[in-house]
Every structure is written in C-alpha cells, then in structure tokens.
Scaffold this motif. Structure first.
Motif, PDB file in Angstrom:
ATOM      1  N   LYS A  42       0.867  -1.209  -0.097  1.00 13.77           N
ATOM      2  CA  LYS A  42      -0.049  -0.215   0.080  1.00 13.77           C
ATOM      3  C   LYS A  42       0.903   1.065   0.064  1.00 13.77           C
ATOM      4  N   LYS A  43       0.247   2.425  -0.374  1.00  9.85           N
ATOM      5  CA  LYS A  43       1.080   3.678  -0.374  1.00  9.85           C
ATOM      6  C   LYS A  43       0.991   3.999   1.009  1.00  9.85           C
ATOM      7  N   ARG A  44       1.858   4.868   1.289  1.00 12.13           N
ATOM      8  CA  ARG A  44       2.224   5.555   2.565  1.00 12.13           C
ATOM      9  C   ARG A  44       1.073   6.490   2.934  1.00 12.13           C
ATOM     10  N   GLU A  45       0.531   6.520   4.067  1.00  9.20           N
ATOM     11  CA  GLU A  45      -0.476   7.270   4.510  1.00  9.20           C
ATOM     12  C   GLU A  45      -0.124   8.020   5.866  1.00  9.20           C
ATOM     13  N   SER A  83      -5.848  -0.129  21.440  1.00  9.13           N
ATOM     14  CA  SER A  83      -6.811  -1.069  20.688  1.00  9.13           C
ATOM     15  C   SER A  83      -6.195  -1.587  19.398  1.00  9.13           C
ATOM     16  N   LEU A  84      -5.098  -1.856  19.245  1.00 11.33           N
ATOM     17  CA  LEU A  84      -4.570  -2.139  17.759  1.00 11.33           C
ATOM     18  C   LEU A  84      -5.213  -3.295  16.921  1.00 11.33           C
ATOM     19  N   LYS A  85      -5.310  -3.117  15.859  1.00 14.04           N
ATOM     20  CA  LYS A  85      -6.091  -3.912  15.030  1.00 14.04           C
ATOM     21  C   LYS A  85      -4.875  -4.621  13.821  1.00 14.04           C
ATOM     22  N   ASP A  86      -5.423  -5.768  13.319  1.00 15.67           N
ATOM     23  CA  ASP A  86      -4.843  -6.202  12.288  1.00 15.67           C
ATOM     24  C   ASP A  86      -4.194  -5.249  11.168  1.00 15.67           C
ATOM     25  N   GLU A  87      -5.193  -4.463  10.972  1.00 15.84           N
ATOM     26  CA  GLU A  87      -4.980  -3.277   9.792  1.00 15.84           C
ATOM     27  C   GLU A  87      -4.167  -2.217  10.244  1.00 15.84           C
ATOM     28  N   ASP A  88      -3.470  -2.187  11.561  1.00 17.43           N
ATOM     29  CA  ASP A  88      -2.540  -1.052  11.614  1.00 17.43           C
ATOM     30  C   ASP A  88      -1.258  -1.709  11.356  1.00 17.43           C
ATOM     31  N   THR A  89      -0.837  -2.740  11.080  1.00 16.15           N
ATOM     32  CA  THR A  89       0.285  -3.612  10.830  1.00 16.15           C
ATOM     33  C   THR A  89       0.775  -2.781   9.655  1.00 16.15           C
ATOM     34  N   ALA A  90       2.102  -2.292   9.836  1.00 21.10           N
ATOM     35  CA  ALA A  90       2.919  -1.197   8.909  1.00 21.10           C
ATOM     36  C   ALA A  90       4.132  -0.945   9.539  1.00 21.10           C
ATOM     37  N   VAL A  91       4.731  -0.331   8.536  1.00 17.46           N
ATOM     38  CA  VAL A  91       6.038   0.299   8.877  1.00 17.46           C
ATOM     39  C   VAL A  91       5.758   1.661   9.276  1.00 17.46           C
ATOM     40  N   TYR A  92       5.989   2.375  10.538  1.00 19.26           N
ATOM     41  CA  TYR A  92       5.740   3.561  10.896  1.00 19.26           C
ATOM     42  C   TYR A  92       7.004   4.659  10.681  1.00 19.26           C
ATOM     43  N   TYR A  93       6.723   5.743  10.170  1.00 19.31           N
ATOM     44  CA  TYR A  93       7.719   6.705  10.026  1.00 19.31           C
ATOM     45  C   TYR A  93       7.151   8.118  11.034  1.00 19.31           C
ATOM     46  N   CYS A  94       8.260   8.686  11.550  1.00 18.85           N
ATOM     47  CA  CYS A  94       7.992   9.989  12.065  1.00 18.85           C
ATOM     48  C   CYS A  94       8.660  10.978  10.957  1.00 18.85           C
ATOM     49  N   ALA A  95       8.083  12.135  10.972  1.00 18.02           N
ATOM     50  CA  ALA A  95       8.379  13.044  10.081  1.00 18.02           C
ATOM     51  C   ALA A  95       8.533  14.600  10.799  1.00 18.02           C
ATOM     52  N   ALA A  96       9.099  15.315  10.410  1.00 21.96           N
ATOM     53  CA  ALA A  96       9.108  16.820  10.919  1.00 21.96           C
ATOM     54  C   ALA A  96       9.265  18.048   9.783  1.00 21.96           C
ATOM     55  N   GLY A  97       8.715  18.774  10.037  1.00 18.49           N
ATOM     56  CA  GLY A  97       9.045  19.959   9.114  1.00 18.49           C
ATOM     57  C   GLY A  97       8.576  21.507   9.650  1.00 18.49           C
ATOM     58  N   SER A  98       8.792  22.367   8.774  1.00 19.23           N
ATOM     59  CA  SER A  98       8.655  23.806   9.331  1.00 19.23           C
ATOM     60  C   SER A  98       7.521  24.652   8.589  1.00 19.23           C
ATOM     61  N   SER A  99       7.263  24.158   7.346  1.00 22.11           N
ATOM     62  CA  SER A  99       6.252  25.126   6.543  1.00 22.11           C
ATOM     63  C   SER A  99       4.711  24.964   6.869  1.00 22.11           C
ATOM     64  N   GLY A 100       4.539  23.840   7.428  1.00 23.01           N
ATOM     65  CA  GLY A 100       3.060  23.493   7.772  1.00 23.01           C
ATOM     66  C   GLY A 100       2.301  23.162   6.597  1.00 23.01           C
TER      67      GLY A 100
END
Length: 123
Positions: A42-45, A83-100
């Motif tokens: 799937k695409k990253r969301e 309350s994690l679900k099967d569909e929460d399985t994924a690679v999780y990424y944190c991200a940061a920025g300044s522009s908003g």
C-alpha cells in the motif's frame, strides 16, 4: 540538519497497546511533526500530525485509538497506539517540518525530514 530515529515498534496481539518514540537532532527547530505508515503493498499514509501549539489531526482509521504527543524538554515525539487492529500492521515513520504545508490534511508535503521507520505487527 534534522535526524530522526524511531523506536518502540514490535509485534503485539490485536487489542493491545504500543507506544512509538521518535528522537531527533536539530528537531527543536521544526514546527510540525507527524507519523505516517506504510502497510505491505500500500501507499504510505498519514496517521497523525501535531503543530507547535498542540493542534492535532488524525486519520479516521485511528481517531480515538491513537494519540500523538511531544515531550518538548526531551525533543521526543510519541505515538500512543491503543486497541490495535490487524490493519494497523505497517512500517511507521516519524516526520518533521517547518512550513506547515500538508499538516492539516495529513499529507507528506511540508515534511522534509524523516526517520528510517519502525515495524509494527498486529496479529
């Protein structure tokens, strides 16, 4: 330069909780922070975003179960996942920025700094 490192991923049973952390160098200069995820095939969301005033946005699929927060003293971003679900399985990424740009709509625009990702598996 901003460097982000996620931790806290793992394998859990459905219904359990997990907390992800994201530590950063040069992180304090960002004004917006986010968690994204990418499931296999799937695409990253966008999952959740946070602005410097404490404003938050959540994907419909996680609202009420996940909480994004930041420790300002330690420059650590968190994602509390309940309350994690099967569909929460994924690679999780944190991200940061300044522009908003994109933070209210959970888009990747405006988040130039990314961690390497941490795997969350729910079964």
């Amino acid at each position: 330069d901003v460097q982000l490192v996620e931790s806290g991923g793992g394998s859990v049973q459905a219904g359990e909780s997990l907390t992800l952390s994201c530590a950063g160098r040069g992180y304090s200069f960002s004004r917006y922070w986010a968690w994204f995820r990418q499931a296999p095939g799937k695409k990253r969301e966008g999952v959740a975003t946070l602005d410097r005033y404490g404003g938050t946005r959540y994907a419909d699929s996680v609202r009420g179960r996940f909480t994004i927060s930041k420790d300002n003293a330690e420059y650590i971003l968190y994602l509390q996942m309940n309350s994690l679900k099967d569909e929460d399985t994924a690679v999780y990424y944190c991200a940061a920025g300044s522009s908003g740009l994109g933070w209210q709509s959970l888009r990747e625009d405006g988040f130039p700094y990314w961690g390497q990702g941490t795997q969350v598996t729910v079964s």
